[in-house]
Design a protein around this motif. Structure first.
Motif, short mmCIF file in Angstrom:
data_model
loop_
_atom_site.label_atom_id
_atom_site.label_comp_id
_atom_site.label_asym_id
_atom_site.label_seq_id
_atom_site.Cartn_x
_atom_site.Cartn_y
_atom_site.Cartn_z
N GLU A 108 0.83 -1.21 0.00
CA GLU A 108 0.00 0.00 0.00
C GLU A 108 0.86 1.25 0.00
O GLU A 108 0.54 2.23 -0.66
CB GLU A 108 -0.93 0.00 1.22
CG GLU A 108 -2.06 -0.98 1.16
CD GLU A 108 -2.86 -1.03 2.46
OE1 GLU A 108 -2.81 -0.07 3.25
OE2 GLU A 108 -3.53 -2.06 2.68
N ARG A 109 1.94 1.22 0.74
CA ARG A 109 2.81 2.39 0.87
C ARG A 109 3.74 2.60 -0.32
O ARG A 109 4.18 3.73 -0.55
CB ARG A 109 3.66 2.27 2.14
CG ARG A 109 2.86 2.34 3.41
CD ARG A 109 3.77 2.17 4.61
NE ARG A 109 3.06 2.30 5.87
CZ ARG A 109 3.63 2.13 7.05
NH1 ARG A 109 4.91 1.82 7.13
NH2 ARG A 109 2.92 2.26 8.15
N THR A 110 4.07 1.54 -1.04
CA THR A 110 5.09 1.65 -2.09
C THR A 110 4.57 1.47 -3.51
O THR A 110 5.32 1.66 -4.46
CB THR A 110 6.22 0.60 -1.87
OG1 THR A 110 5.64 -0.71 -1.92
CG2 THR A 110 6.93 0.82 -0.55
N ARG A 111 3.33 1.15 -3.67
CA ARG A 111 2.84 0.74 -5.00
C ARG A 111 2.96 1.82 -6.08
O ARG A 111 3.01 1.50 -7.26
CB ARG A 111 1.42 0.21 -4.92
CG ARG A 111 0.39 1.23 -4.58
CD ARG A 111 -0.99 0.61 -4.59
NE ARG A 111 -1.94 1.58 -4.08
CZ ARG A 111 -2.95 1.28 -3.33
NH1 ARG A 111 -3.17 0.03 -3.00
NH2 ARG A 111 -3.76 2.21 -2.90
N HIS A 112 3.02 3.09 -5.70
CA HIS A 112 3.13 4.15 -6.69
C HIS A 112 4.56 4.68 -6.82
O HIS A 112 4.80 5.60 -7.59
CB HIS A 112 2.18 5.30 -6.34
CG HIS A 112 0.74 4.88 -6.32
ND1 HIS A 112 0.08 4.43 -7.43
CD2 HIS A 112 -0.16 4.82 -5.31
CE1 HIS A 112 -1.17 4.12 -7.11
NE2 HIS A 112 -1.33 4.34 -5.83
N ASP A 113 5.48 4.10 -6.08
CA ASP A 113 6.87 4.56 -6.05
C ASP A 113 7.69 3.82 -7.10
O ASP A 113 7.93 2.63 -6.98
CB ASP A 113 7.44 4.34 -4.64
CG ASP A 113 8.81 4.95 -4.46
OD1 ASP A 113 9.45 5.33 -5.47
OD2 ASP A 113 9.25 5.04 -3.30
N ARG A 114 8.12 4.52 -8.13
CA ARG A 114 8.90 3.91 -9.22
C ARG A 114 10.39 3.86 -8.88
O ARG A 114 11.19 3.41 -9.69
CB ARG A 114 8.69 4.67 -10.53
CG ARG A 114 7.25 4.63 -11.00
CD ARG A 114 6.86 3.23 -11.43
NE ARG A 114 5.40 3.11 -11.52
CZ ARG A 114 4.70 2.20 -10.87
NH1 ARG A 114 5.27 1.34 -10.09
NH2 ARG A 114 3.40 2.14 -11.01
N ASN A 115 10.76 4.31 -7.69
CA ASN A 115 12.17 4.31 -7.27
C ASN A 115 12.51 3.04 -6.48
O ASN A 115 13.44 3.03 -5.70
CB ASN A 115 12.45 5.56 -6.44
CG ASN A 115 13.92 5.91 -6.41
OD1 ASN A 115 14.62 5.76 -7.41
ND2 ASN A 115 14.40 6.36 -5.28
#
Length: 173
Positions: A108-115
């Motif tokens: 949930e916390r990282t799903r939009h983080d492309r890094n």
């Protein structure tokens, strides 16, 4: 005494570390940020050029250097514990807290983080579950304190870590 934060990506090491450092009036450092500052490139590019093995070598060197400092709060990269020497240094050179969070919360916390190069796969939640299964025992091996981040609000998490760390510091004085 140094305070080190370990845990998987998305567990809150950087967020918690910054706030704890402020409360403790100590410098805050982050191994990933240090690595990017020293190389001048983002972590995904290091992975692309040098592979995970090259990144891990650099990460271990940063851990070795930063753990020599005194009076810091340090957020480590999620994979720093994969290196046996880094685990030893984190355990011996300071007080290590493991921010334990379930893979579903991490997703949930990282799903939009492309890094996050390790999550650029077809099934990232399954990848997080696999990383958790692999690394959880390593985090626990070096942790002086384990905090369950799954249902604890950020403010309580920071209070809990602050209280535990200051108790340890009082005993060391």
């Amino acid at each position: 005494m140094n305070l080190y934060l370990v845990g998987l990506m998305g567990s809150g090491k950087t967020t918690v570390g910054r706030q704890l450092a402020k409360c403790l009036e100590r410098p805050f450092l982050d191994t990933d940020h240090e690595l990017e500052a020293r190389t001048g490139v983002r972590i995904p590019l290091i992975f692309e050029i040098e592979g995970e093995a090259g990144f891990r070598r650099r990460e271990a060197q940063i851990v070795e250097e930063l753990t020599q400092q005194k009076g810091i709060v340090l957020a480590t990269g999620g994979g720093a514990v994969l290196n046996a020497e880094s685990r030893k240094l984190l355990r011996q050179r300071g007080w290590t807290a493991y921010l334990d969070a379930h893979p579903t919360l991490l997703w949930e916390r990282t799903r939009h983080d492309r890094n996050r190069p390790l999550l650029q796969v077809e099934k990232p939640l399954e990848r997080l579950a696999s990383l958790y299964a692999e690394r959880d025992p390593l985090y626990r091996e070096i942790a002086h304190f384990v905090v369950d981040c799954n249902k604890m609000p950020l403010s309580l998490l920071i209070q809990s870590l602050f209280r535990e760390f200051t108790k340890v510091c009082e005993h060391c004085a």
